[in-house]
Design an enzyme around this catalytic site. Sequence first.
Site, mmCIF file in Angstrom:
data_model
loop_
_atom_site.group_PDB
_atom_site.id
_atom_site.type_symbol
_atom_site.label_atom_id
_atom_site.label_comp_id
_atom_site.label_asym_id
_atom_site.label_seq_id
_atom_site.Cartn_x
_atom_site.Cartn_y
_atom_site.Cartn_z
ATOM 1 C CG ASP A 85 -0.288 8.214 1.224
ATOM 2 O OD1 ASP A 85 -1.031 9.210 1.306
ATOM 3 O OD2 ASP A 85 0.878 8.201 1.663
ATOM 4 C CG ASN A 122 -7.334 11.065 6.850
ATOM 5 O OD1 ASN A 122 -7.458 9.978 6.295
ATOM 6 N ND2 ASN A 122 -6.158 11.701 6.898
#
Length: 251
Positions: free
Chosen positions: A31, A79
């Site tokens: 991340d 995503n």
Amino acid sequence: MRDLVYRLYARRVEGRLDHAQVPKHIGVILDGNRRWARAAGSTTEQGHQAGAEKIQELLGWCAETDVEVVTLWLLSTDNLDRPEEELVPLLGIIEDAVRDLAADGRWRVHHVGTMDLLPARTQSVVKEAEQATRDVSGILVNVAVGYGGRQEIADAVRSLLIEHASKGTSIEELAEILDVEHISEHLYTRGQPDPDLVIRTSGEQRLSGFMLWQSAHSEYYFCEVFWPAFRKVDFLRALRDYAARHRRYGS
């Protein structure tokens, strides 16, 4: 000078690391690529590229410390809803990263995720990497692409129902015998040990659906640094922190 200090500190931490206490399976939520890019004055695509280039470093550190399985969350099902102008380059970077893993020769690549959600080209790259590395004896690298924890459990239950329907098992009969192991046998990671340690970079302190079933007894390590800036010393600190914990499994 600062780099030298970090290297010396990393050696000191590594020298005190008990390899008998190293986690065998590490899950990593990679991340912070976009925030790293913004902080560096770079583009989002450059942030994703920098994150992809960090993967081989991480696997090298894992090999040095006897880790056996690594699960890398590269792309979530959420995503896939990103704008096309970001998603298309990101998929290309992921495809290149998977090709590099296969070409390295040290890692056995395994896809975890819903393959049907991915574009045909991405599916092809992942399948070719799995095929090319199936006999490799090194670290098993799970590439989580098009992965969501809830989706995985739903897929596992669906697979379980289809299997028993093919055997003529009724819903009532299945309900009588169903236990957690039946579902575990249909997960994307079936046959693998559950992750001992889950690392998330960028300072976020949540799983966001990562390996919901498998991480029931995992230890978590949340690191402030963005993924492209993740260093060996950060990795070793995570291992040291893990080794210092007493895992009781509810007892």
